[in-house]
Design a protein around this motif. Sequence first.
Motif, mmCIF file in Angstrom:
data_model
loop_
_atom_site.group_PDB
_atom_site.id
_atom_site.type_symbol
_atom_site.label_atom_id
_atom_site.label_comp_id
_atom_site.label_asym_id
_atom_site.label_seq_id
_atom_site.Cartn_x
_atom_site.Cartn_y
_atom_site.Cartn_z
ATOM 1 N N GLU A 79 -10.056 6.435 129.150
ATOM 2 C CA GLU A 79 -10.352 7.783 129.959
ATOM 3 C C GLU A 79 -10.849 8.931 129.081
ATOM 4 O O GLU A 79 -11.605 9.595 129.279
ATOM 5 C CB GLU A 79 -8.835 8.146 130.241
ATOM 6 N N ALA A 80 -10.780 8.618 127.826
ATOM 7 C CA ALA A 80 -11.186 9.378 126.981
ATOM 8 C C ALA A 80 -12.735 9.529 126.771
ATOM 9 O O ALA A 80 -13.288 10.547 126.902
ATOM 10 C CB ALA A 80 -10.656 9.165 125.474
ATOM 11 N N ILE A 81 -13.446 8.356 126.877
ATOM 12 C CA ILE A 81 -14.806 8.247 127.051
ATOM 13 C C ILE A 81 -15.059 8.830 128.496
ATOM 14 O O ILE A 81 -16.007 9.560 128.473
ATOM 15 C CB ILE A 81 -15.151 6.671 127.046
ATOM 16 N N ALA A 82 -14.608 8.541 129.581
ATOM 17 C CA ALA A 82 -14.996 9.281 130.664
ATOM 18 C C ALA A 82 -14.644 10.550 130.665
ATOM 19 O O ALA A 82 -15.607 11.571 131.459
ATOM 20 C CB ALA A 82 -14.120 8.350 131.627
ATOM 21 N N GLU A 83 -14.029 11.248 130.092
ATOM 22 C CA GLU A 83 -13.706 12.775 129.997
ATOM 23 C C GLU A 83 -14.688 13.485 128.952
ATOM 24 O O GLU A 83 -14.827 14.489 129.144
ATOM 25 C CB GLU A 83 -12.219 12.985 129.519
ATOM 26 N N SER A 84 -15.266 12.475 128.049
ATOM 27 C CA SER A 84 -15.932 13.208 127.176
ATOM 28 C C SER A 84 -17.483 13.693 127.856
ATOM 29 O O SER A 84 -17.887 12.692 128.754
ATOM 30 C CB SER A 84 -16.231 12.209 126.013
ATOM 31 N N GLY A 85 -17.978 14.547 127.331
ATOM 32 C CA GLY A 85 -19.288 15.186 128.006
ATOM 33 C C GLY A 85 -20.433 14.025 127.918
ATOM 34 O O GLY A 85 -21.422 14.005 128.651
ATOM 35 N N ASP A 86 -20.389 13.189 126.869
ATOM 36 C CA ASP A 86 -21.317 12.212 126.572
ATOM 37 C C ASP A 86 -20.776 10.840 126.920
ATOM 38 O O ASP A 86 -21.436 9.911 126.332
ATOM 39 C CB ASP A 86 -21.730 12.326 125.199
ATOM 40 N N GLY A 87 -19.907 10.604 127.748
ATOM 41 C CA GLY A 87 -19.435 9.322 127.999
ATOM 42 C C GLY A 87 -20.344 8.867 129.085
ATOM 43 O O GLY A 87 -20.543 8.955 130.236
ATOM 44 N N THR A 88 -20.776 7.479 128.847
ATOM 45 C CA THR A 88 -21.925 6.894 129.448
ATOM 46 C C THR A 88 -21.550 5.496 129.866
ATOM 47 O O THR A 88 -20.355 4.997 129.543
ATOM 48 C CB THR A 88 -23.298 6.675 128.597
ATOM 49 N N SER A 131 -15.133 6.180 138.248
ATOM 50 C CA SER A 131 -15.892 6.863 139.261
ATOM 51 C C SER A 131 -16.395 8.033 138.579
ATOM 52 O O SER A 131 -17.595 8.671 139.072
ATOM 53 C CB SER A 131 -14.639 7.478 140.338
ATOM 54 N N ARG A 132 -15.889 8.718 137.639
ATOM 55 C CA ARG A 132 -16.210 9.828 136.787
ATOM 56 C C ARG A 132 -17.614 9.438 135.990
ATOM 57 O O ARG A 132 -18.532 10.253 136.054
ATOM 58 C CB ARG A 132 -15.373 10.343 135.784
ATOM 59 N N ILE A 133 -17.847 8.114 135.389
ATOM 60 C CA ILE A 133 -18.773 7.816 134.851
ATOM 61 C C ILE A 133 -19.972 7.406 135.933
ATOM 62 O O ILE A 133 -21.003 7.995 135.496
ATOM 63 C CB ILE A 133 -18.315 6.707 133.955
ATOM 64 N N VAL A 134 -19.676 6.880 136.973
ATOM 65 C CA VAL A 134 -20.805 6.780 137.980
ATOM 66 C C VAL A 134 -21.279 7.959 138.440
ATOM 67 O O VAL A 134 -22.591 7.971 138.403
ATOM 68 C CB VAL A 134 -20.295 5.795 139.293
ATOM 69 N N GLN A 135 -20.648 8.709 138.593
ATOM 70 C CA GLN A 135 -21.120 10.447 139.223
ATOM 71 C C GLN A 135 -21.899 10.792 138.139
ATOM 72 O O GLN A 135 -23.221 11.146 138.338
ATOM 73 C CB GLN A 135 -20.073 11.198 139.433
ATOM 74 N N ARG A 136 -21.756 10.813 136.827
ATOM 75 C CA ARG A 136 -22.491 11.359 135.664
ATOM 76 C C ARG A 136 -23.818 10.538 135.456
ATOM 77 O O ARG A 136 -24.766 10.909 135.323
ATOM 78 C CB ARG A 136 -21.578 11.236 134.471
ATOM 79 N N GLU A 137 -23.608 9.178 135.731
ATOM 80 C CA GLU A 137 -24.840 8.275 135.378
ATOM 81 C C GLU A 137 -25.784 8.647 136.534
ATOM 82 O O GLU A 137 -27.050 8.766 136.329
ATOM 83 C CB GLU A 137 -24.584 6.967 135.499
#
Length: 191
Positions: A79-88, A131-137
Motif C-alpha cells: 500500500e505504501a508503494i501504491a500511495e507513493s507518487g512514484d509507485g509503479t 487499482s491506484r497503480i493501474v490508474q497511474r500507469e
Amino acid sequence: MNTPPPEPPRANRGRSAAAENRRALIAAARVIFCDGGYGAPLSSVAKMAGVGQGSLYRHFPDRLSLAVAVFEENIGDLEAIAESGDGTLDRLLDAIVAQALVSTAMIDMIQAAPDDPRVLNLERRVEVLVSRIVQREREAGRLGDHVEVADVVLSISMIAGAVARTPTDRRTGVARRARALVRAAFVREQN
C-alpha cells in the motif's frame, strides 16, 4: 567458525508487555513461516518470540489469525508503494516477488481459507492498491487500455504462486521470467 551464543528467552512480563509480545510474535512468525511454510509449528513461533504458547493464543487464537497479522504488514508495504507518487506497476511487482521469494505461507494461507473474511479483506486491500497503480500507469502511458485491474491481480497471484512453488535455488530465475511475460502482456499497444 564462532557463532554467538543464543540470546536467552525474554521474560514474559504479562499484560503490561502485550504490545511488545504481539510484535515479537509477528516477527517470529514471519521467520518461522518463511522457513517452514504455513504449516510450521506454532510452538516454534512462541519459542522464537520468547513467550509462552498461552501468550501466543491470547493474541492469535488460531494459525490463520497469526498469518493474517504477518501478511497485513506485507500488504501495508505494498500500500505504501501504491500511495507513493512514484509507485509503479514494476515497483509493485518487484515487491511482491521479493515477498514471494522468502515465503510460501501467503499462498498456502489463501488456499487453506479462501472464503475466510480475514483473507477476503486482504484480497480487497490488494485490489484497491492495484487499482491506484493501474490508474497511474494508464495516465503515464505505460499500461495498455486492454489491461484491467483483475488482470493485474491475477498476474500477481500467478507470479507469487509460481515463485512459491519453485525450488528455492530456481526462484529468482522463475520470478524474472514471469515478470518479463507480464511486462510484455501489459505494455501499451503502439498504433
